[in-house]
Write a protein that holds these residues in place. Structure first.
Motif, PDB file in Angstrom:
ATOM      1  N   UNK A  33       0.806  -1.228   0.000  1.00 62.49           N
ATOM      2  CA  UNK A  33       0.000   0.000   0.000  1.00 62.49           C
ATOM      3  C   UNK A  33       0.834   1.270   0.000  1.00 62.49           C
ATOM      4  N   UNK A  34       2.052   1.199   0.532  1.00 63.95           N
ATOM      5  CA  UNK A  34       2.933   2.355   0.512  1.00 63.95           C
ATOM      6  C   UNK A  34       4.357   1.898   0.186  1.00 63.95           C
ATOM      7  N   UNK A  35       5.004   2.635  -0.684  1.00 63.65           N
ATOM      8  CA  UNK A  35       6.380   2.324  -1.081  1.00 63.65           C
ATOM      9  C   UNK A  35       7.246   3.584  -0.983  1.00 63.65           C
ATOM     10  N   UNK A  36       6.874   4.463  -0.094  1.00 66.22           N
ATOM     11  CA  UNK A  36       7.563   5.751   0.012  1.00 66.22           C
ATOM     12  C   UNK A  36       9.054   5.552   0.303  1.00 66.22           C
ATOM     13  N   UNK A  45       8.443  -8.990 -17.381  1.00 64.25           N
ATOM     14  CA  UNK A  45       7.715  -7.930 -18.083  1.00 64.25           C
ATOM     15  C   UNK A  45       6.756  -7.324 -17.080  1.00 64.25           C
ATOM     16  N   UNK A  46       7.266  -6.386 -16.292  1.00 70.02           N
ATOM     17  CA  UNK A  46       6.521  -5.833 -15.159  1.00 70.02           C
ATOM     18  C   UNK A  46       6.065  -4.403 -15.385  1.00 70.02           C
ATOM     19  N   UNK A  47       6.411  -3.805 -16.525  1.00 70.88           N
ATOM     20  CA  UNK A  47       6.111  -2.388 -16.719  1.00 70.88           C
ATOM     21  C   UNK A  47       4.623  -2.038 -16.629  1.00 70.88           C
ATOM     22  N   UNK A  48       3.668  -2.913 -17.015  1.00 65.72           N
ATOM     23  CA  UNK A  48       2.265  -2.530 -16.843  1.00 65.72           C
ATOM     24  C   UNK A  48       1.869  -2.299 -15.388  1.00 65.72           C
ATOM     25  N   UNK A  49       2.681  -2.788 -14.454  1.00 59.54           N
ATOM     26  CA  UNK A  49       2.332  -2.700 -13.036  1.00 59.54           C
ATOM     27  C   UNK A  49       3.230  -1.742 -12.248  1.00 59.54           C
ATOM     28  N   UNK A  50       4.195  -1.128 -12.895  1.00 57.02           N
ATOM     29  CA  UNK A  50       5.164  -0.300 -12.182  1.00 57.02           C
ATOM     30  C   UNK A  50       4.812   1.179 -12.159  1.00 57.02           C
ATOM     31  N   UNK A  51       4.005   1.627 -13.093  1.00 52.37           N
ATOM     32  CA  UNK A  51       3.746   3.062 -13.218  1.00 52.37           C
ATOM     33  C   UNK A  51       3.148   3.665 -11.957  1.00 52.37           C
ATOM     34  N   UNK A  52       2.331   2.913 -11.239  1.00 55.43           N
ATOM     35  CA  UNK A  52       1.695   3.433 -10.040  1.00 55.43           C
ATOM     36  C   UNK A  52       2.652   3.725  -8.902  1.00 55.43           C
ATOM     37  N   UNK A  56       5.749   7.801  -5.770  1.00 53.03           N
ATOM     38  CA  UNK A  56       6.027   7.627  -4.345  1.00 53.03           C
ATOM     39  C   UNK A  56       7.394   7.022  -4.073  1.00 53.03           C
ATOM     40  N   UNK A  57       7.813   6.078  -4.878  1.00 56.52           N
ATOM     41  CA  UNK A  57       9.073   5.374  -4.634  1.00 56.52           C
ATOM     42  C   UNK A  57      10.265   6.277  -4.951  1.00 56.52           C
ATOM     43  N   UNK A  58      11.395   5.958  -4.334  1.00 53.38           N
ATOM     44  CA  UNK A  58      12.618   6.705  -4.625  1.00 53.38           C
ATOM     45  C   UNK A  58      13.076   6.452  -6.056  1.00 53.38           C
TER      46      UNK A  58
END
Length: 248
Positions: A33-36, A45-52, A56-58
């Motif tokens: 829920x948080x990746x701050x 092939x993970x790019x469809x799921x990384x944009x979100x 927040x992430x570094x």
């Protein structure tokens, strides 16, 4: 067997791929829920799921296997995708906090080596989120999606694979209970089939999902006990001394 990166990109551009992305994306966001401040790696092939995670992430980067190919990502801004050998990642030890593996282990020639390399680059206490085709599921038996290629897994097989690679499973779930059909009413995210399948036939879901954490210790194999054997130490004679005469 690796799918070409163009085939993967085209799948997620279609309606079925969009549905899969929404369903799995919800599972990922629920687990993380948080990746701050975290450093996130997507492998496979993970790019469809990384944009979100980008806001927040570094740092968010995508590594794609050399046998698969790579596409530019993200569409805007500096590129954050690279072509790699998945068992020799160009990262320092303990350099990322989270790793998302999707369309990765099932097509790898040696999934253990991939996970061991992921263990190396993962920080202490870091977590991985793995999505693999379910051995029992229908999605592994048809080629209408990328989950129909490569090696499907059972939960038991995944448990053994993770433990052998020094990961401890934390959370298990399944997804894609709907049928991989092209009829629109079956594939809509609001379709009741996903909820119905999750309730009545969870063992036959399309994919197995597991979140695991990096272990920092390893069992030491027991050694065989060596029985002590009697030994004889030679009696040394000082230089220049003659042996003691024996009684005649």
């Amino acid at each position: 067997m690796y799918l070409d990166v163009i085939d993967l990109r085209d799948f997620y551009a279609e309606e079925l791929g969009a549905t899969v992305r929404q369903i799995l994306g919800q599972r990922i966001s629920t687990a993380w829920p948080t990746v701050r401040g975290d450093r996130i790696l997507g492998l496979g092939y993970a790019t469809p799921y990384l944009s979100g995670f980008q806001q927040e992430a570094e740092r968010v980067i995508a590594f794609m296997p050399a046998a698969q190919g790579v596409v530019n990502w993200p569409a805007q801004g500096p590129g954050a995708a690279a072509l790699v050998h998945e068992d020799m990642l160009p990262l320092a030890d303990a350099s990322v906090d989270r790793v998302l593996l999707i369309h990765a282990l099932e097509v790898s020639n040696d999934p253990r080596e991939v996970l061991r390399e992921v263990w190396r680059v993962l920080s202490p206490g870091g977590r991985i989120f793995v999505v693999v085709p379910n051995r029992r599921g229908l999605w592994a038996r048809v080629d209408t999606s990328p989950f129909g290629y490569g090696r499907p897994f059972s939960r038991r097989q995944m448990t053994m694979l993770l433990r052998e690679s020094q990961f401890s499973p934390l959370l298990w779930s399944e997804a894609l209970h709907m049928l991989p059909m092209k009829r629109r009413k079956i594939r809509r995210p609001t379709s009741p089939w996903e909820t119905i399948g999750q309730k009545f036939w969870p063992a036959f879901a399309g994919v197995i999902i597991v979140e695991a954490t990096k272990l920092l210790y390893q069992g030491i194999p027991a050694k065989e006990k060596v029985k002590a054997r009697a030994s004889f130490r030679p009696a040394l004679i000082p230089a220049g001394a003659s042996p003691r005469p024996t009684a005649g």
